[in-house]
Motif scaffolding. Structure first.
Motif, PDB file in Angstrom:
ATOM      1  N   LEU A  92      -9.005 -14.335 -15.384  1.00 49.77           N
ATOM      2  CA  LEU A  92      -9.655 -13.159 -14.826  1.00 49.77           C
ATOM      3  C   LEU A  92     -10.691 -12.626 -15.811  1.00 49.77           C
ATOM      4  CD1 LEU A  92      -9.696 -11.296 -12.398  1.00 49.77           C
ATOM      5  CD2 LEU A  92      -7.961  -9.898 -13.513  1.00 49.77           C
ATOM      6  N   THR A  93     -11.926 -12.488 -15.345  1.00 47.31           N
ATOM      7  CA  THR A  93     -13.000 -11.911 -16.158  1.00 47.31           C
ATOM      8  C   THR A  93     -13.208 -10.457 -15.736  1.00 47.31           C
ATOM      9  OG1 THR A  93     -14.747 -12.517 -14.597  1.00 47.31           O
ATOM     10  CG2 THR A  93     -14.144 -14.175 -16.252  1.00 47.31           C
ATOM     11  N   GLN A  94     -14.000  -9.748 -16.510  1.00 51.76           N
ATOM     12  CA  GLN A  94     -14.272  -8.349 -16.165  1.00 51.76           C
ATOM     13  C   GLN A  94     -15.020  -8.262 -14.829  1.00 51.76           C
ATOM     14  OE1 GLN A  94     -16.624  -6.101 -18.960  1.00 51.76           O
ATOM     15  NE2 GLN A  94     -16.037  -4.159 -18.047  1.00 51.76           N
ATOM     16  N   ILE A  95     -16.017  -9.114 -14.665  1.00 53.06           N
ATOM     17  CA  ILE A  95     -16.747  -9.126 -13.386  1.00 53.06           C
ATOM     18  C   ILE A  95     -15.802  -9.527 -12.260  1.00 53.06           C
ATOM     19  CG2 ILE A  95     -18.551 -10.315 -12.073  1.00 53.06           C
ATOM     20  CD1 ILE A  95     -20.229 -10.386 -14.629  1.00 53.06           C
ATOM     21  N   GLY A  96     -14.951 -10.501 -12.502  1.00 57.24           N
ATOM     22  CA  GLY A  96     -13.980 -10.918 -11.496  1.00 57.24           C
ATOM     23  C   GLY A  96     -13.059  -9.784 -11.090  1.00 57.24           C
ATOM     24  N   ALA A  97     -12.589  -9.023 -12.086  1.00 58.71           N
ATOM     25  CA  ALA A  97     -11.717  -7.883 -11.789  1.00 58.71           C
ATOM     26  C   ALA A  97     -12.450  -6.847 -10.950  1.00 58.71           C
ATOM     27  CB  ALA A  97     -11.206  -7.252 -13.086  1.00 58.71           C
ATOM     28  N   HIS A  98     -13.719  -6.617 -11.262  1.00 57.79           N
ATOM     29  CA  HIS A  98     -14.507  -5.661 -10.471  1.00 57.79           C
ATOM     30  C   HIS A  98     -14.631  -6.143  -9.022  1.00 57.79           C
ATOM     31  CE1 HIS A  98     -16.735  -3.904 -14.216  1.00 57.79           C
ATOM     32  NE2 HIS A  98     -15.488  -3.495 -14.118  1.00 57.79           N
ATOM     33  N   LEU A  99     -14.915  -7.437  -8.853  1.00 55.77           N
ATOM     34  CA  LEU A  99     -15.063  -7.973  -7.497  1.00 55.77           C
ATOM     35  C   LEU A  99     -13.760  -7.886  -6.714  1.00 55.77           C
ATOM     36  CD1 LEU A  99     -17.330 -11.087  -8.125  1.00 55.77           C
ATOM     37  CD2 LEU A  99     -17.948  -8.974  -6.933  1.00 55.77           C
ATOM     38  N   ILE A 100     -12.646  -8.161  -7.380  1.00 59.23           N
ATOM     39  CA  ILE A 100     -11.348  -8.045  -6.704  1.00 59.23           C
ATOM     40  C   ILE A 100     -11.112  -6.601  -6.270  1.00 59.23           C
ATOM     41  CG2 ILE A 100      -8.843  -8.176  -7.014  1.00 59.23           C
ATOM     42  CD1 ILE A 100      -9.418 -10.607  -8.895  1.00 59.23           C
ATOM     43  N   PHE A 101     -11.380  -5.641  -7.159  1.00 59.33           N
ATOM     44  CA  PHE A 101     -11.186  -4.234  -6.808  1.00 59.33           C
ATOM     45  C   PHE A 101     -12.100  -3.826  -5.651  1.00 59.33           C
ATOM     46  CE2 PHE A 101     -12.297   0.222  -7.015  1.00 59.33           C
ATOM     47  CZ  PHE A 101     -11.039   0.801  -6.943  1.00 59.33           C
ATOM     48  N   ILE A 102     -13.379  -4.179  -5.742  1.00 60.00           N
ATOM     49  CA  ILE A 102     -14.324  -3.842  -4.668  1.00 60.00           C
ATOM     50  C   ILE A 102     -13.862  -4.475  -3.353  1.00 60.00           C
ATOM     51  CG2 ILE A 102     -16.686  -4.168  -3.815  1.00 60.00           C
ATOM     52  CD1 ILE A 102     -17.558  -4.085  -6.835  1.00 60.00           C
ATOM     53  N   GLY A 118     -13.916 -12.929  -6.951  1.00 60.78           N
ATOM     54  CA  GLY A 118     -13.366 -12.373  -8.186  1.00 60.78           C
ATOM     55  C   GLY A 118     -12.331 -13.284  -8.819  1.00 60.78           C
ATOM     56  N   ILE A 119     -11.505 -13.893  -8.003  1.00 60.43           N
ATOM     57  CA  ILE A 119     -10.460 -14.784  -8.511  1.00 60.43           C
ATOM     58  C   ILE A 119     -11.068 -16.014  -9.190  1.00 60.43           C
ATOM     59  CG2 ILE A 119      -8.563 -16.313  -7.818  1.00 60.43           C
ATOM     60  CD1 ILE A 119      -7.948 -14.146  -5.629  1.00 60.43           C
ATOM     61  N   ILE A 120     -12.121 -16.560  -8.604  1.00 62.39           N
ATOM     62  CA  ILE A 120     -12.710 -17.790  -9.145  1.00 62.39           C
ATOM     63  C   ILE A 120     -13.857 -17.536 -10.117  1.00 62.39           C
ATOM     64  CG2 ILE A 120     -12.028 -19.101  -7.101  1.00 62.39           C
ATOM     65  CD1 ILE A 120     -15.084 -19.033  -6.319  1.00 62.39           C
ATOM     66  N   TRP A 121     -14.147 -16.281 -10.421  1.00 63.20           N
ATOM     67  CA  TRP A 121     -15.365 -15.965 -11.170  1.00 63.20           C
ATOM     68  C   TRP A 121     -15.443 -16.648 -12.538  1.00 63.20           C
ATOM     69  CZ3 TRP A 121     -19.291 -14.493  -8.562  1.00 63.20           C
ATOM     70  CH2 TRP A 121     -20.473 -14.236  -9.243  1.00 63.20           C
ATOM     71  N   SER A 122     -14.332 -16.910 -13.178  1.00 61.19           N
ATOM     72  CA  SER A 122     -14.371 -17.561 -14.492  1.00 61.19           C
ATOM     73  C   SER A 122     -14.896 -18.992 -14.392  1.00 61.19           C
ATOM     74  CB  SER A 122     -12.987 -17.553 -15.141  1.00 61.19           C
ATOM     75  OG  SER A 122     -12.081 -18.351 -14.391  1.00 61.19           O
ATOM     76  N   LEU A 123     -14.951 -19.562 -13.199  1.00 66.53           N
ATOM     77  CA  LEU A 123     -15.462 -20.914 -12.997  1.00 66.53           C
ATOM     78  C   LEU A 123     -16.979 -20.956 -12.804  1.00 66.53           C
ATOM     79  CD1 LEU A 123     -12.706 -22.142 -10.512  1.00 66.53           C
ATOM     80  CD2 LEU A 123     -12.784 -22.478 -12.999  1.00 66.53           C
ATOM     81  N   ALA A 148     -22.853 -11.477  -8.616  1.00 66.72           N
ATOM     82  CA  ALA A 148     -21.607 -10.757  -8.334  1.00 66.72           C
ATOM     83  C   ALA A 148     -21.864  -9.449  -7.595  1.00 66.72           C
ATOM     84  CB  ALA A 148     -20.861 -10.481  -9.639  1.00 66.72           C
ATOM     85  N   TYR A 149     -22.636  -8.585  -8.221  1.00 67.96           N
ATOM     86  CA  TYR A 149     -22.826  -7.256  -7.632  1.00 67.96           C
ATOM     87  C   TYR A 149     -23.816  -7.282  -6.470  1.00 67.96           C
ATOM     88  CZ  TYR A 149     -20.085  -6.045 -11.655  1.00 67.96           C
ATOM     89  OH  TYR A 149     -19.070  -5.994 -12.589  1.00 67.96           O
ATOM     90  N   GLY A 150     -24.734  -8.251  -6.479  1.00 68.42           N
ATOM     91  CA  GLY A 150     -25.650  -8.414  -5.347  1.00 68.42           C
ATOM     92  C   GLY A 150     -24.920  -8.853  -4.097  1.00 68.42           C
ATOM     93  N   SER A 151     -23.932  -9.736  -4.260  1.00 65.72           N
ATOM     94  CA  SER A 151     -23.163 -10.151  -3.084  1.00 65.72           C
ATOM     95  C   SER A 151     -22.370  -8.975  -2.527  1.00 65.72           C
ATOM     96  CB  SER A 151     -22.248 -11.336  -3.399  1.00 65.72           C
ATOM     97  OG  SER A 151     -21.291 -11.003  -4.363  1.00 65.72           O
ATOM     98  N   ALA A 152     -21.762  -8.195  -3.416  1.00 67.23           N
ATOM     99  CA  ALA A 152     -21.015  -7.015  -2.951  1.00 67.23           C
ATOM    100  C   ALA A 152     -21.948  -6.048  -2.227  1.00 67.23           C
ATOM    101  CB  ALA A 152     -20.332  -6.326  -4.130  1.00 67.23           C
ATOM    102  N   LEU A 153     -23.102  -5.774  -2.821  1.00 63.48           N
ATOM    103  CA  LEU A 153     -24.055  -4.851  -2.195  1.00 63.48           C
ATOM    104  C   LEU A 153     -24.556  -5.402  -0.864  1.00 63.48           C
ATOM    105  CD1 LEU A 153     -25.770  -2.282  -2.241  1.00 63.48           C
ATOM    106  CD2 LEU A 153     -27.474  -3.562  -3.586  1.00 63.48           C
TER     107      LEU A 153
END
Length: 143
Positions: free
Chosen positions: A4-14, A56-61, A73-78
């Motif tokens: 789990l990366t920081q960006i991954g954790a953010h994506l999971i939360f979002i 978010g789960i696969i973000w470390s890959l 990451a954040y563009g896809s969420a937006l």
């Protein structure tokens, strides 16, 4: 190995927060002016939310330069959220020109129709670009 990366954790939360919003919207479908469009908004929210949680789960890959990683990451969420906002807006106003199948039989004033086109158009373009970046960032898995 997946970590789990920081960006991954953010994506999971979002993603999980977005999923909750989609579930709430599902309960409110009968209150919308266009219930077919509201159902579309509900499904968009829960499906895009699941995609964000998986991202978010696969973000470390993902192997991209950091600035592209953040954008993807954040563009896809937006992008996903803008599409959902547009569809939800259409369900409440009756706007339908940009989404004629779910909007069949409904119409709204010109400004609402333009707003729908802008929200869905920008969200769709942003989602397409960021998901393409994600695919490129995952190409290293094939080697």
């Amino acid at each position: 190995m997946i970590e789990l990366t920081q960006i991954g954790a953010h994506l999971i939360f979002i993603g999980i927060a977005f999923f909750l919003v989609g579930l709430i919207q599902g309960a409110l479908i009968p209150a919308a002016k266009n219930s077919r469009m509201a159902l579309s908004g509900h499904l968009t929210a829960v499906q895009c939310a699941m995609a964000l949680a998986i991202f978010g789960i696969i973000w470390s890959l993902v192997e991209l330069p950091y600035y592209l990683e953040v954008f993807a990451a954040y563009g896809s969420a937006l992008g996903f959220i803008l599409i959902w906002i547009g569809i939800t807006f259409a369900s409440l106003t009756g706007a339908s020109k940009a989404l004629p199948i779910a909007g069949a039989g409904f119409s709204a004033n010109v400004s609402a129709e333009i707003m729908l086109k802008v929200l869905v158009g920008i969200g769709s373009l942003l989602s397409l670009i960021t998901c393409a970046l994600l695919v490129f960032g995952l190409l290293s898995l094939l080697s």
